[in-house]
Scaffold this motif. Sequence first.
Motif, short mmCIF file in Angstrom:
data_model
loop_
_atom_site.label_atom_id
_atom_site.label_comp_id
_atom_site.label_asym_id
_atom_site.label_seq_id
_atom_site.Cartn_x
_atom_site.Cartn_y
_atom_site.Cartn_z
N ILE A 216 0.82 -1.21 0.00
CA ILE A 216 0.00 0.00 0.00
C ILE A 216 0.86 1.26 0.00
O ILE A 216 0.36 2.35 -0.28
CB ILE A 216 -0.97 0.02 1.20
CG1 ILE A 216 -0.21 -0.04 2.52
CG2 ILE A 216 -1.96 -1.12 1.11
CD1 ILE A 216 -1.10 0.14 3.73
N GLU A 217 2.15 1.14 0.33
CA GLU A 217 3.03 2.30 0.30
C GLU A 217 3.50 2.63 -1.11
O GLU A 217 3.44 3.78 -1.54
CB GLU A 217 4.26 2.03 1.19
CG GLU A 217 4.03 2.18 2.67
CD GLU A 217 4.05 3.62 3.11
OE1 GLU A 217 4.26 4.51 2.26
OE2 GLU A 217 3.83 3.87 4.30
N SER A 218 3.96 1.61 -1.84
CA SER A 218 4.64 1.87 -3.11
C SER A 218 4.31 0.87 -4.21
O SER A 218 4.92 0.93 -5.28
CB SER A 218 6.15 1.86 -2.88
OG SER A 218 6.56 0.59 -2.39
N SER A 219 3.40 -0.07 -3.96
CA SER A 219 3.12 -1.16 -4.90
C SER A 219 4.35 -2.01 -5.16
O SER A 219 4.50 -2.58 -6.24
CB SER A 219 2.57 -0.62 -6.23
OG SER A 219 1.44 0.17 -6.03
N PHE A 220 5.26 -2.05 -4.18
CA PHE A 220 6.53 -2.78 -4.30
C PHE A 220 7.38 -2.26 -5.46
O PHE A 220 8.14 -3.00 -6.08
CB PHE A 220 6.29 -4.28 -4.44
CG PHE A 220 5.99 -4.96 -3.14
CD1 PHE A 220 7.01 -5.31 -2.26
CD2 PHE A 220 4.69 -5.23 -2.76
CE1 PHE A 220 6.73 -5.92 -1.06
CE2 PHE A 220 4.40 -5.85 -1.55
CZ PHE A 220 5.43 -6.20 -0.69
N LYS A 221 7.29 -0.94 -5.72
CA LYS A 221 8.12 -0.31 -6.74
C LYS A 221 9.18 0.53 -6.04
O LYS A 221 8.86 1.51 -5.37
CB LYS A 221 7.26 0.57 -7.66
CG LYS A 221 6.26 -0.24 -8.47
CD LYS A 221 5.38 0.67 -9.31
CE LYS A 221 4.36 -0.17 -10.10
NZ LYS A 221 3.43 0.69 -10.87
N PRO A 222 10.46 0.17 -6.19
CA PRO A 222 11.51 0.86 -5.43
C PRO A 222 11.74 2.31 -5.83
O PRO A 222 12.38 3.06 -5.10
CB PRO A 222 12.76 0.02 -5.70
CG PRO A 222 12.47 -0.75 -6.91
CD PRO A 222 10.99 -0.95 -6.96
N ARG A 223 11.20 2.73 -6.99
CA ARG A 223 11.37 4.12 -7.41
C ARG A 223 10.07 4.92 -7.33
O ARG A 223 9.95 6.00 -7.94
CB ARG A 223 11.93 4.17 -8.84
CG ARG A 223 13.39 3.74 -8.91
CD ARG A 223 13.97 3.92 -10.29
NE ARG A 223 15.42 3.72 -10.27
CZ ARG A 223 16.19 3.82 -11.35
NH1 ARG A 223 15.66 4.09 -12.52
NH2 ARG A 223 17.50 3.64 -11.24
N ALA A 224 9.12 4.41 -6.56
CA ALA A 224 7.85 5.11 -6.41
C ALA A 224 8.07 6.44 -5.69
O ALA A 224 8.76 6.50 -4.68
CB ALA A 224 6.86 4.25 -5.63
N LEU A 225 7.48 7.51 -6.22
CA LEU A 225 7.62 8.86 -5.65
C LEU A 225 6.23 9.43 -5.40
O LEU A 225 5.40 9.48 -6.30
CB LEU A 225 8.40 9.76 -6.62
CG LEU A 225 8.61 11.21 -6.18
CD1 LEU A 225 9.52 11.27 -4.96
CD2 LEU A 225 9.19 12.03 -7.33
#
Length: 545
Positions: A216-225
Amino acid sequence: MLNRYSFLVLLTSFLMLISWACSSGQKKIPLNKAPSPPQKEEKTGRATAPATAPVSESQNNPTNPEQNNKTAELEAQETPSTTEEVYMLIQEAQEALEKGDLDEALVLLDRAYSTLLKIEASTDSPLYQEKNDLRILLAQKIQQVYAFRLPPPSTNHKTIPLVENNWVLLEIKSFQTTERKFFEEAYRCSGLYRPMIVEEFKKAGLPVELSWLPLIESSFKPRALSRARALGLWQFIASTGYRYGLKRDRFVDERMDPVKSTRAAIKYLSELHDFFGDWTTAIAAYNCGELRVQNVIRAQKIDYLDNFWDLFTNLPYETARYVPRFIATLLIIENPEKYGFNLPEPEPGLTCETVTVSKPVKLSVIASKLGLDQNLLIQLNPELRHDSTPNYEYQLRVPQGYAEQTLASLNEVPNWIPPEAVFGWHIVKKGETLGLIARRYRTTVQAIVRLNNLRSATLIYPGQKIKIPGRAQGLTPAEDEGSPSSVAANQDNPSGKTITYVVKPGDTLFKISRSFGISMEKIKNDNHLESDNLNPGQKLIIRLN
């Protein structure tokens, strides 16, 4: 009978004689006797006064100003050293705690509290507040030690209660309908990094269910901004990242490093749990900050109503929704069929080995030398801001079995020179200031001034084309060198540009010349001015070299 009575009288007289002799002996105290040591401290921290005080000249003359001044100086010197000792003992206790020596940590904290009790301060002195702050700090540290003594929770229900109230059901419905595609895609991406996250959480003794927070924080995407400039799997803002040791520089932002950011998140979540005592409140604080949650708790009319669901309605909307959203995620993953989901197979986890690289090299060039897809190297090294290794020693992750081949190819790969700055163009509109522009693009006035080499942070004009750091929405890309309509290329001056500047109230020729970095005489010659006088609304031609 008479003999017995006589015996009792004699015995009583003998005891009275002994008692009198003892009391007389105690009263004979010489004047020059050394003061007796203070008795053992009571729980209040104050030493019990000795039964018999020595007589001194200062007591006979209590108004001696010199003696009083010396006493005050001694007290002033002793108090700071006592507080310093408390801080030193707390630091030693923290070091013992990090080593796992819990008993030694408690002994040091007890000593710190004992030292704190010796500090006496009036209620109107700054030392009084410092003493209270130290009490709170000691209480938190002691709570942290006892939290370490507890065995790690074995089941999810003992740590994060999976309640199905109306708020949780509302989030489940959202995942079932409008956010279904998002949920399934995030679940599929979880396979890339979650095995590593679970392993780190198990090492730290934290509930592995928390490993689903990045969904729920980033969809498990390490470059989510995010809109708030939070970045990475765990969505750290810059200040929190610095707080937990995540480095940022021209080449690397460790908030995007899956391993390092996970370890930082573990530290942060552990501290929040130690502070609030339950995981739901700790998770809420992770979203909006511990100070925000603490302020809500303080505002409660009843002190013991500090459970998350007691605070729920007073929290910011995004945070109030955050915990039910996380609980809904756990419920769906635990029993997808119950909630109508057929979850996809998670992607296989990434396996890699590391290679030491000491020069800047583009990942795309390395990938072509190894015959790999560059996206695979980017997935393994998402913290590299320009998809390039830095110009210092760096541990590059490569697929398993490619370490030797990578090292061999580095000598054939040219050095990459990074751009000086990533920016876009903005054309100033009427009424805009640098402050307004900076807020719009989520940057600072100082950054815009530095990037444009402006001499003043207040003197800008409509039609001026300025560089804005970053690639925010609404900016013209830096590659587009088209000039705004009010800035035309000067055919007579190919090395520069011509700008039409409208004089504002308060402008002077000196101020305008300083702003554009040209001389007053040049402006006067270019505009055929005979004097330094200017009028508001007057148009000046500014030729920039």
